[in-house]
Design a protein around this motif. Sequence first.
Motif, PDB file in Angstrom:
ATOM      1  N   LEU A 105       0.815  -1.219   0.000  1.00 18.21           N
ATOM      2  CA  LEU A 105       0.000   0.000   0.000  1.00 18.21           C
ATOM      3  C   LEU A 105       0.851   1.273   0.000  1.00 18.21           C
ATOM      4  O   LEU A 105       0.519   2.244  -0.667  1.00 18.21           O
ATOM      5  CB  LEU A 105      -0.937   0.013   1.209  1.00 18.21           C
ATOM      6  N   ILE A 106       1.920   1.287   0.752  1.00 16.53           N
ATOM      7  CA  ILE A 106       2.709   2.508   0.932  1.00 16.53           C
ATOM      8  C   ILE A 106       3.498   2.881  -0.325  1.00 16.53           C
ATOM      9  O   ILE A 106       3.909   4.031  -0.484  1.00 16.53           O
ATOM     10  CB  ILE A 106       3.636   2.382   2.176  1.00 16.53           C
ATOM     11  N   THR A 107       3.675   1.944  -1.248  1.00 11.75           N
ATOM     12  CA  THR A 107       4.448   2.245  -2.463  1.00 11.75           C
ATOM     13  C   THR A 107       3.780   3.296  -3.340  1.00 11.75           C
ATOM     14  O   THR A 107       4.444   3.905  -4.172  1.00 11.75           O
ATOM     15  CB  THR A 107       4.702   0.974  -3.303  1.00 11.75           C
ATOM     16  N   ASP A 108       2.489   3.534  -3.162  1.00 14.22           N
ATOM     17  CA  ASP A 108       1.777   4.551  -3.937  1.00 14.22           C
ATOM     18  C   ASP A 108       2.087   5.980  -3.492  1.00 14.22           C
ATOM     19  O   ASP A 108       1.681   6.932  -4.158  1.00 14.22           O
ATOM     20  CB  ASP A 108       0.256   4.359  -3.815  1.00 14.22           C
ATOM     21  N   PHE A 109       2.765   6.127  -2.356  1.00 13.22           N
ATOM     22  CA  PHE A 109       2.951   7.444  -1.757  1.00 13.22           C
ATOM     23  C   PHE A 109       4.431   7.777  -1.623  1.00 13.22           C
ATOM     24  O   PHE A 109       5.272   6.883  -1.534  1.00 13.22           O
ATOM     25  CB  PHE A 109       2.302   7.474  -0.367  1.00 13.22           C
ATOM     26  N   PRO A 110       4.744   9.087  -1.554  1.00 12.64           N
ATOM     27  CA  PRO A 110       6.139   9.456  -1.292  1.00 12.64           C
ATOM     28  C   PRO A 110       6.526   9.048   0.129  1.00 12.64           C
ATOM     29  O   PRO A 110       5.660   8.881   0.991  1.00 12.64           O
ATOM     30  CB  PRO A 110       6.141  10.982  -1.452  1.00 12.64           C
ATOM     31  N   LYS A 111       7.806   8.898   0.368  1.00 15.07           N
ATOM     32  CA  LYS A 111       8.278   8.578   1.722  1.00 15.07           C
ATOM     33  C   LYS A 111       8.113   9.829   2.579  1.00 15.07           C
ATOM     34  O   LYS A 111       8.725  10.856   2.305  1.00 15.07           O
ATOM     35  CB  LYS A 111       9.738   8.147   1.663  1.00 15.07           C
ATOM     36  N   LEU A 112       7.260   9.719   3.605  1.00 10.08           N
ATOM     37  CA  LEU A 112       6.988  10.852   4.479  1.00 10.08           C
ATOM     38  C   LEU A 112       7.169  10.443   5.934  1.00 10.08           C
ATOM     39  O   LEU A 112       6.607   9.428   6.371  1.00 10.08           O
ATOM     40  CB  LEU A 112       5.555  11.369   4.267  1.00 10.08           C
ATOM     41  N   GLY A 113       7.952  11.213   6.684  1.00 10.35           N
ATOM     42  CA  GLY A 113       8.127  10.946   8.103  1.00 10.35           C
ATOM     43  C   GLY A 113       6.789  10.994   8.816  1.00 10.35           C
ATOM     44  O   GLY A 113       5.956  11.843   8.540  1.00 10.35           O
TER      45      GLY A 113
END
Length: 183
Positions: A105-113
């Motif tokens: 799921l997280i691969t769709d989004f930029p890496k965010l703290g």
Amino acid sequence: MAMGKKLNRTFRRFIEAQPLFFVATADRDGRVNVSPKGMDTLRIKGDHRIHWLNLSGSGNETAAHVRATGRMTLMFCAFEGNPLILRVYGQARVHHPRDADWDALITDFPKLGGSRQVFDLTIDLVQTSCGSGVPIMEFKTSRGEVELEPYYDELGPDGVKDYWERKNVETIDGKPTGIFEDP
């Protein structure tokens, strides 16, 4: 007021152009929660589906409410151009970093703290209203990119987990959010 059950091309373009949206949830009892959201945290996954990445914050009402009832409403409104309010109603599921499907799921989004949850909303109703009462406002910048995200990035994974333990385990009504529970 137009109503339907899916996001057509016009609605998709409208949603993608908005720098801000609101999420509303409620448990069976207790307070209703409405939160503003922004940044690059929303993905339209089809005519009946939206994913959005929830970053850490001082509360975690949405996760607890979705855990209890699954109900969620997203609202988008035009602050520029032609007036429009678009609401998307449906049933959501919450996914935490510890869950087996998180990495996909997280691969769709930029890496965010401070990335805390991904919500998967299945749409059962799309509604529009005129939006003529919404003020015209100019978007300048995202506070999240200059304040929120760097704060959690600097905390690092252990600092974020400590923050969650202090601020995100229960709602303001004392309901569990599930942030550290096994799936």
